[in-house]
Design a protein around this motif. Sequence first.
Motif: not given
Lengths: 368, 427
Positions: A315-319, A355, A357-358
């Motif tokens: 997953f891509k973190p999106k803070v 946070i 995650f995408q």
Amino acid sequence: MGEEGLGKEGELNKFMTVVTKPDSRVEIQADGQTEGRDGETESSGGLCPNLPVNTAAFTAAGHEDASQTAANISEETLHGEDVKENRDSTEDAESQQDKSSQLGHMSGQQESDSRQVSVQQPVCDDDNDEEIMRRAREEGRVDVVFPGCVTQDGCCRFVCELLKCVLYQRQQLPMTYDQMVFFQKQQLATTQLEEGAVRKSIRPSGDSTWQRCQRTLRDLDEVLGHLEVLFSLSYVPRVLFILGSSGILPTELYEINMEALVQGGSDRSLRTSQCLRRLFRTLFVADLLSDVKPVRLMGTTIMALAHRDCGVEWFKPKVDYRVPKRGKRQVISLASAASGSGQAKADARDWDDYIWFQTPVTIKGFCK
Amino acid sequence: MEVGWNHHQHPCGDGIADRVEVHIEVHVKSQSTARRAEVRTHVLALLDRHSLVMGFFKWTEFDDDFLTKNVESVAVVDVEAQPLDLKLSSLCIHIFSLNDDGPSMLNLEEEEELSAANHWLLPAAEFHGIWESLVYEEGIKAQLLDYVSTAIFFSDKNVDSNLVAWNRVVLLHGPPGTGKTSLCKALAQKLSIRLSGRYSYGQFVEINSHSLFSKWFSESGKLVTKMFQKIQELIDEKEALVFVLIDEVESLTAARNASQAGTEPSDAIRVVNSVLTQLDQIKRHPNVVILTTSNVTEKIDLAFVDRADIKQYIGLPSAQAIFNIYLSCLEELMKRQIIYPRQQLLNLEELDTLNYIESDVTELSLHLQKIAEKSVGLSGRTLRKIPFLAHALYAKTPVMTVERFLSAMDKAVDHQMKEREKLVNCV
């Protein structure tokens, strides 16, 4: 409900079919509880008798219809069990009084279950169904209250099943996920059988449709698999399904809010299959997902709130992500009835550490 | 992130006005989940250890494990090229990470396949590095940045726009290929980083102006309105800073008086009217900046030109700018080892201190300067193509020395000039 309803019920049943197996393990573990748990199923069946009756009838007819010629033996057995289970519960529905007297004889260990039953009762009231419908219509919100704690694994299954359901009901998939998997298997089997023959003629309606179908399924499977990983690494209180071209301006947004769920170990928690049944029953009563207008094909992105140090990689973190306030937003909120079972309440956590995650892939909708 | 409003009227340090303000951009890796506050602490520690810098400087390797793990680069940006003691200046630290999703489409009508606008989330990976790659006359970029940040600052402070008039419409005009569109994108990217303390994210909407014209008579005006309604939705999110780019704005705002002569269909007038009124509508919101570009300024409706506060002419690059452009091209080719071995080329300031006296050290740079002088008149777009053409047309070997590459470039420039003459003669 017309044919749409029929589809739903069949779908519901399939979800349960899948869950049957892992849960048998729980039953063996907690032998003393088995009876009490059965009682609980009965009660839920008894209090809303129309649903299981329909389900049983539809599964018998609808399923043979759907799977047509190729239903294999193992599937049939699973089905048989399921139908039986449902029939049992309907029979018991008629003798609801008997059952409640039965509950009276329960041992101390079973008391919590009987309490759960009492918590359950008002939920299936007709008034309550109306309230559910009203809430769904006016506030875009469905509340599902489970009579106890659930496992982390269970939460993951809720999310996965809801995702499949949303994709199908929002017309991003031409048939249910399980049907698609089935057809794909069937297709592969025929291809393998006639290996050596002219390959192209076997493929159904054009290569591109077939490829798109496979791609969507592959993406969806990938997402489901990684969701499982995420759930095993971190507590996940909220999940968003974002339909539309961008995460900032979604066309439709579905939020699964599990903040109020109390999680427990597998021995003290409710059976996932029961919870799923409750969840989907409420969802169908609320009629949150159906739409008379055809829905445009879009991409679906999934966001999940998880601990920042959980170490998930895919997953891509999106803070800095914020949940968009515009557009059509609907919340499915899952909760445990306040039972004071000694479990730590979720709100004790430090939300600052959670946070978004995408998923790096978007599931592209397709139709035949 | 944690820094509040950063503007020269409002020093962000400890309130000492005479301190020089220095902007530090911290590019956090997109996979990082670290807390911004923690990143900030580590960056401050890093700057404390290395407090003396010579103008623009960028760290990409760190002696700190935390920074190595989480941070891509730390850069001291937009400062004069002179020694600078960071301890004596007030630091504005901007922490950002890039959004690597591509543009998404904004559709006007449900069944419409053609997208009316592309939409990016800022700071976008696609726009990264554009700002540094654009070379203009001294001060144009800084001036634009200050213009727009002042405009946003005024709006932010709720200055009564009836008393002090300003708006947030920028018009960049000039010959083709001078980087107007790129500058718009870079400006938006820069501002979204600079103002990240004030707005939580930036959005960039690039309108496809041709999609706003309908095949149905009298529908075009409505399409424009629909478009702006979409943008309005974005603006309604108070946390977001929205940049709207209307490229080649003359196609939307073609002079209305031309239509009086009967050469323009009346539908087009409606579009102009619609755009003008809609612009007035969204201008009222403090969190929107409208960027427009054009290369035929005389065709634009006067009412639109009047609305634009900042009208910046972006001309062809001067010899100095060309020198810098070539220098950055050669640096890149040396980095990729197409030009080998690496040789140090001097920049203009260094040449200036050496009084342009020919020697072993300055020889190559002086040659480059001659090529740059010869290239005056070419657009930025062409200039960036010259090294490629030099390699394609005049290189005998795939890898070559700086010396040989410079003579190849020399020939390529001559070739380009001849081509241009031929084109002009044909017309």
